[in-house]
Design an enzyme around this catalytic site. Structure first.
Site, PDB file in Angstrom:
ATOM      1  N   GLU A 204      -9.363-138.922  40.342  1.00  0.00           N
ATOM      2  CA  GLU A 204      -9.894-138.810  41.698  1.00  0.00           C
ATOM      3  C   GLU A 204     -10.519-140.107  42.191  1.00  0.00           C
ATOM      4  O   GLU A 204     -11.221-140.123  43.202  1.00  0.00           O
ATOM      5  CB  GLU A 204     -10.890-137.647  41.769  1.00  0.00           C
ATOM      6  N   LYS A 336     -10.319-124.207  48.254  1.00  0.00           N
ATOM      7  CA  LYS A 336      -9.100-124.949  47.907  1.00  0.00           C
ATOM      8  C   LYS A 336      -7.907-124.124  48.380  1.00  0.00           C
ATOM      9  O   LYS A 336      -7.649-123.047  47.840  1.00  0.00           O
ATOM     10  CB  LYS A 336      -9.014-125.171  46.394  1.00  0.00           C
TER      11      LYS A 336
END
Length: 422
Positions: A204, A336
């Site tokens: 990330e 999500k």
């Protein structure tokens, strides 16, 4: 605004693994496009990500089955329908799949179609996506949770906690918040270099050095924040994603780098000590997704002090969230879109959370694409918080850059310290 054709293809995500992208072409010629991310640290009750499992292609990770489902069954079922009614489209997709976890067509095939339909609608209306996604919620520019130190399943290092995040709550607006985070990110690199620590980045975009303890990670961040000229606890606060399900084994939580193991009560005390030492305002997945009795203790002990976010715990599923609300588990949910598989069900989870006083945090996945849909959805839903990684890697900065564009278009307030209000 009727659908003429839906076509999907196999593309690569930020980890070099295949994922699916769908184009929804309207009868006017307008094309809405969306691609689907993939997680590394996943909840057991997430909707099914359909993979080919053919060892001769992409080590079994191909998504040609999902692509074929879009190009055949889904294309045939939605042709001629209007993109004006998102709930109807998503209902048809779920009925076509006809499984609890979308394992027939694949949540990746369904989601790519669902989001592409929403984007096609925005383009046909000649309006920004965040405007057409808004359903009357008070829109705000979200506070970014910037994951600048990576561990756990997101990095090849010895750090147990998966994400150490900074939140620039003291910024006056989103562009300044992004600037603050970026400056701290670059100062952190120099701090790590000075101590002889690795400055390679994880999935990330955060740094992923081998360090001695979770406290050392927070100390490194504290040093970088102060050296960058910001006030810890005022301008910048911390958020953690523990991803505790990854640490849970045979009834105990193992902090391997610290050579410690905890039961639920001991781990809650561990968090309480961290909170007393550092300005931590949010803890995500602090306990295993199946440890609901532990979660109840965690919420009772720390729920009035910090935001307790359920990710693997709730998997953006309204049904599971409803159970958690009834039992007083956590006080926030991570959103999500690929955990549940349609835009409509994602919206249901957000609304259910709001109606019951739970906060929402919009989130990317560790395997991302250049798609920026979640940036628009974060603004449209007024959730006030977004997780989309560190301040490098285009798959992460693409979302930040989209938020900058939205900020330029709209005169929307920055959530800032309002996220701390209880």
């Amino acid at each position: 605004m009727h659908i003429h054709k839906i076509q999907a293809r196999e593309i690569l995500d930020s980890r070099g693994n295949p994922t699916i992208e769908a184009d929804v072409t309207l009868t006017t010629g307008i094309i809405g496009r969306a691609s689907v991310p993939s997680g590394a640290s996943t909840g057991s009750r997430e909707a099914c990500e359909l993979r080919d499992n053919d060892p001769k292609r992409y080590a079994g990770k191909g998504v040609q089955k999902a692509v074929k489902h879009v190009n055949n069954e889904i294309n045939q079922a939605l042709q001629g329908l209007s993109v004006e009614d998102q709930e109807n489209l998503d209902r048809i997709l779920c009925q076509l799949d006809n499984t609890e976890n979308k394992s027939h067509l694949g949540a990746n095939a369904i989601l790519a179609t669902s989001l592409a339909c929403a984007r096609a609608r925005a383009l046909s209306l000649n309006q920004p996506l965040y405007m057409t996604l808004n359903q009357g919620d008070m829109m705000t520019m979200p506070v970014p949770m910037m994951n600048i130190l990576n561990g756990g399943a997101h990095a090849d290092n010895n750090v147990d906690i998966q994400e150490f995040m900074i939140m620039p709550i003291g910024a006056p607006d989103f562009p300044v918040a992004l600037q603050m985070g970026t400056e701290i990110f670059h100062v952190l690199k120099s701090v790590l270099k000075k101590q002889g620590l690795n400055t390679a980045v994880g999935d990330e975009g955060g740094f992923a050095p081998n360090i001695q303890s979770n406290r050392q990670a927070l100390d490194l961040l504290s040093e970088a924040i102060e050296k960058a000229g910001f006030r810890l606890g005022e301008d910048i606060v911390f958020a953690l994603d523990v991803a505790a399900s990854e640490l849970f084994n045979e009834g105990f939580y193992h902090m391997y780098s610290e050579n410690q193991k905890f039961d639920s009560h001991q781990l809650i005390e561990y968090y309480a000590n961290l909170i007393s030492s550092y300005p931590i305002v949010s803890i995500e997945d602090g306990l295993d997704e199946k440890d609901w009795s532990g979660w109840k203790q965690l919420t009772t002990h720390l729920g009035n002090k910090v935001q307790l976010v359920g990710d693997d715990l709730f998997v953006t599923n309204p049904k599971i969230l409803r159970e958690g609300i009834a039992q007083g588990i956590a006080n926030a949910i991570l959103i999500k879109v690929n955990q549940i598989g349609t835009l409509s069900e994602t919206r249901q989870a957000i609304k259910l959370a709001y109606d019951n006083g739970y906060r929402c945090v919009m989130s990317h996945r560790s395997g991302e694409t250049e798609d920026t849909f979640i940036a628009d959805l974060a603004v449209a839903s007024g959730c006030g918080q977004i997780k989309t990684g560190s301040l490098c890697r285009t798959d992460r900065t693409a979302k930040y850059n989209q938020l900058l564009r939205i900020n330029e278009l709209a005169s929307l307030p920055y959530a800032g310290k309002n996220i701390l209000k209880r």
